[in-house]
Design a protein around this motif. Structure first.
Motif, short mmCIF file in Angstrom:
data_model
loop_
_atom_site.label_atom_id
_atom_site.label_comp_id
_atom_site.label_asym_id
_atom_site.label_seq_id
_atom_site.Cartn_x
_atom_site.Cartn_y
_atom_site.Cartn_z
N SER A 265 0.84 -1.21 0.00
CA SER A 265 0.00 0.00 0.00
C SER A 265 0.87 1.25 0.00
CB SER A 265 -0.93 0.00 1.22
OG SER A 265 -1.83 -1.09 1.16
N LEU A 266 1.97 1.20 0.76
CA LEU A 266 2.90 2.33 0.78
C LEU A 266 3.54 2.53 -0.59
CD1 LEU A 266 4.51 4.52 2.25
CD2 LEU A 266 6.14 2.74 2.95
N ASN A 268 2.29 1.75 -3.52
CA ASN A 268 1.28 2.31 -4.42
C ASN A 268 1.01 3.78 -4.11
OD1 ASN A 268 1.08 -0.20 -5.59
ND2 ASN A 268 -0.78 -0.78 -4.48
N MET A 269 1.06 4.14 -2.84
CA MET A 269 0.81 5.52 -2.47
C MET A 269 1.96 6.43 -2.94
SD MET A 269 -0.15 7.12 1.25
CE MET A 269 1.43 6.69 1.95
N GLN A 272 1.80 6.52 -6.73
CA GLN A 272 0.50 7.05 -7.19
C GLN A 272 -0.09 6.21 -8.31
OE1 GLN A 272 0.66 11.27 -8.01
NE2 GLN A 272 1.94 11.70 -6.23
N ASN A 375 2.27 2.46 10.43
CA ASN A 375 1.13 2.54 9.50
C ASN A 375 -0.19 2.20 10.22
OD1 ASN A 375 -0.20 2.84 7.03
ND2 ASN A 375 0.03 0.67 6.55
N SER A 405 -1.18 6.78 7.59
CA SER A 405 -2.30 5.94 7.19
C SER A 405 -2.30 5.85 5.67
CB SER A 405 -3.63 6.51 7.67
OG SER A 405 -4.71 5.80 7.08
N CYS A 406 -1.96 4.67 5.15
CA CYS A 406 -1.98 4.50 3.70
C CYS A 406 -3.40 4.55 3.16
CB CYS A 406 -1.33 3.16 3.32
SG CYS A 406 0.45 3.10 3.59
N HIS A 407 -4.38 4.32 4.04
CA HIS A 407 -5.78 4.35 3.62
C HIS A 407 -6.27 5.77 3.43
CE1 HIS A 407 -9.93 3.12 3.16
NE2 HIS A 407 -10.28 3.88 4.20
N THR A 408 -5.99 6.64 4.39
CA THR A 408 -6.46 8.04 4.31
C THR A 408 -5.39 9.00 3.79
OG1 THR A 408 -5.78 8.56 6.57
CG2 THR A 408 -7.97 7.57 6.27
N LYS A 409 -4.14 8.51 3.70
CA LYS A 409 -2.98 9.32 3.30
C LYS A 409 -2.61 10.37 4.33
CE LYS A 409 -3.55 8.63 -1.68
NZ LYS A 409 -3.61 9.26 -3.01
N LEU A 412 1.26 11.63 5.00
CA LEU A 412 2.09 11.47 3.80
C LEU A 412 3.04 12.64 3.62
CD1 LEU A 412 2.88 10.06 1.18
CD2 LEU A 412 0.93 11.15 0.06
#
Length: 502
Positions: A265-266, A268-269, A272, A375, A405-409, A412
């Motif tokens: 997830s990280l 992909n974040m 992007q 995370n 939070s990789c879900h809410t960013k 970041l």
């Protein structure tokens, strides 16, 4: 002793013979008399394409393709001309022609450029027209730059800087390449060469004329001081922690941690895009997933790895082995930890993280080569978040942590700021301070030069002839960096990465 001294006196002559005539002869046999041409702009359709011509028949090429009674254009002035096929007189295009008489050109030879429309048919037509002229042939990769080197327009460090500039993908790479192409690194090595040459001359003069009392007292003491200073400067130059090489090739950054911590997830974040498969099933990532990134102007090769755990699955075991290998080789490790898996007692969190980092990084120094990422901050309460932060604030053995939070960013921006700071530390600012080493071959030749200076100190009180030979070997190694001596065997390695037309 007389034989040794005669051999020593002939060494500078032999060095001169090796360094100048050989490479001149190798260049002049066959190819240097040819006039070369190539497309120097990028491939594919474009608004304007540049075709470069260099060599003694460049003026003939301009006259034949423009068939103008006005003769050659004014030097270094863009002139609009009809460009025709020299045999059929068919109009190929209407474009700008520039004339660069030697030696005031990039290659030091007569050069010309045709700035034409960038359609494939136009480009092919002009290239075919040039190929129909006697004495002209298509250029090989890097041949224009090779001729510039032979003409003394560039030394090898500047050639390498030009190559790096062509391949630069980030701002920091561009800055470092421009500085090297401007000669900053070459001037450092050239200054050392000049000073070492002076030391060698003084030692040789002492050997030849000390018995005639024509040498000032203390000259060898001055040489000792100068050589010691040179050796110190070279050693300090090597102690750059590979900043320039790392910036040139990219920082190796690896994401590591336990299964389901959020590593993919990280990835992909940060990229992007869905570069890696994300699944709640533990052990989804089995192999290393690599993605090049530009973070704050610094080049990064980011790798996502398999979750580190004990497993009986042979495929996953191989993934874990590769993951640990990447962590061992990485310049920077992003260790991802699931906040929900931390001990419920905040006071136990530092001890848990210290052991976890030791297990993940093994032999690496986790404070210098690690960014700790906690995370899934969206899955814990604000009170838990504050308690964990407070316990980590007082811990000495745990590096500063980034809550994310990789879900809410959320978090970041803070993570990117930390990464940029670490990358700047790893690569340095290419515009500040002394220029850094950028090539492995520079490091190799500098190490050999330092070893040769050790030979000087080993023999200076025993046999000055052998001590002088140490200085000569050191000077030769320095010359190989800039191409002043013995360059022929490394030219192909340097020029092979250049594109056709450069």
């Amino acid at each position: 002793m007389h034989f040794i001294r005669c051999w020593r006196r002939s060494a500078p002559f032999i060095t001169a013979i090796r360094s100048l005539p050989v490479k001149r002869l190798l260049c002049s046999i066959g190819s240097e008399e040819d006039t070369i041409f190539a497309l120097s702009s990028g491939q594919g359709r474009c608004g304007v394409a540049v075709i470069r011509v260099s060599g003694p028949a460049s003026a003939l090429a301009v006259r034949c393709l423009t068939s103008s009674a006005r003769g050659l254009p004014a030097a270094r002035t863009a002139t609009l001309r009809n460009i025709k096929h020299p045999q059929t007189q068919e109009l190929l295009d209407r474009g700008l022609v520039l004339w660069f008489p030697g030696p005031g050109s990039f290659t030091g030879e007569d050069c010309a450029e045709f700035h034409i429309h960038g359609g494939p048919a136009v480009i092919n037509g002009v290239l075919q027209a040039l190929g129909s002229l006697p004495g002209l042939r298509p250029a090989e990769s890097g041949e224009f730059t090779r001729r510039a080197f032979y003409a003394g327009k560039l030394d090898l460090t500047e050639v390498e800087g030009l190559g790096d500039l062509i391949h630069a993908e980030t701002e920091a790479q561009r800055r470092q390449a421009l500085r090297q192409m401007a000669g900053d690194l070459g001037r450092v090595y050239q200054d050392w060469s000049v000073r070492l040459k002076r030391c060698l001359a003084h030692v040789e003069a002492f050997i030849d004329f000390s018995e005639d009392e024509l040498i000032e007292d203390g000259i060898l003491n001055d040489v000792d001081t100068a050589v010691r200073q040179l050796q110190t400067e070279m050693e300090n130059h090597l102690l750059d922690q590979r900043r320039g090489e790392r910036l040139r090739s990219g920082v190796q950054m690896v994401i590591a941690g336990s299964t389901n911590a959020g590593k993919s997830s990280l990835l992909n974040m940060l990229t992007q895009r869905p570069a890696a498969i994300v699944s709640p099933t533990a052990g989804t990532t089995r192999d290393v997933v690599e993605v090049p990134l530009d973070i704050g102007g610094y080049p990064v090769l980011l790798s996502d790895t398999a979750g580190l755990r004990d497993t009986t699955d042979s495929v996953e075991q191989e993934g874990v082995r590769r993951a640990r290998q990447r962590v061992e080789q990485a310049d920077l490790s992003l260790v991802v930890v699931d906040l929900t898996q931390l001990p419920s007692d905040p006071q136990l969190v530092p001890v848990f993280l210290t052991g976890h980092l030791r297990n993940i990084l093994e032999h690496s120094c986790h404070r210098q080569h690690c960014v700790l990422i906690l995370n899934k901050s969206d899955l814990i309460s604000a009170e838990q978040n504050s308690s964990i932060r407070a316990s980590l604030w007082l811990a000495d053995d745990v590096p500063p942590a980034c809550f994310l939070s990789c879900h809410t960013k959320d978090g970041l921006d803070g993570l990117l700021t930390v990464l940029q700071d670490r990358l700047k530390t790893l690569c340095g600012d290419p515009l500040i301070g002394s220029p850094s080493l950028t090539q492995t071959r520079h490091r190799t030749h500098l190490q050999k030069s330092i070893e040769a200076l050790h030979q000087y100190y080993q023999y200076k009180d025993v046999d000055l002839v052998l001590a002088a030979e140490g200085l000569r070997l050191g000077l030769n190694s320095l010359g190989r960096i800039t191409g002043r001596v013995g360059a022929e065997e490394i030219l192909d390695v340097i020029f092979k990465d250049f594109c056709i037309g450069k």
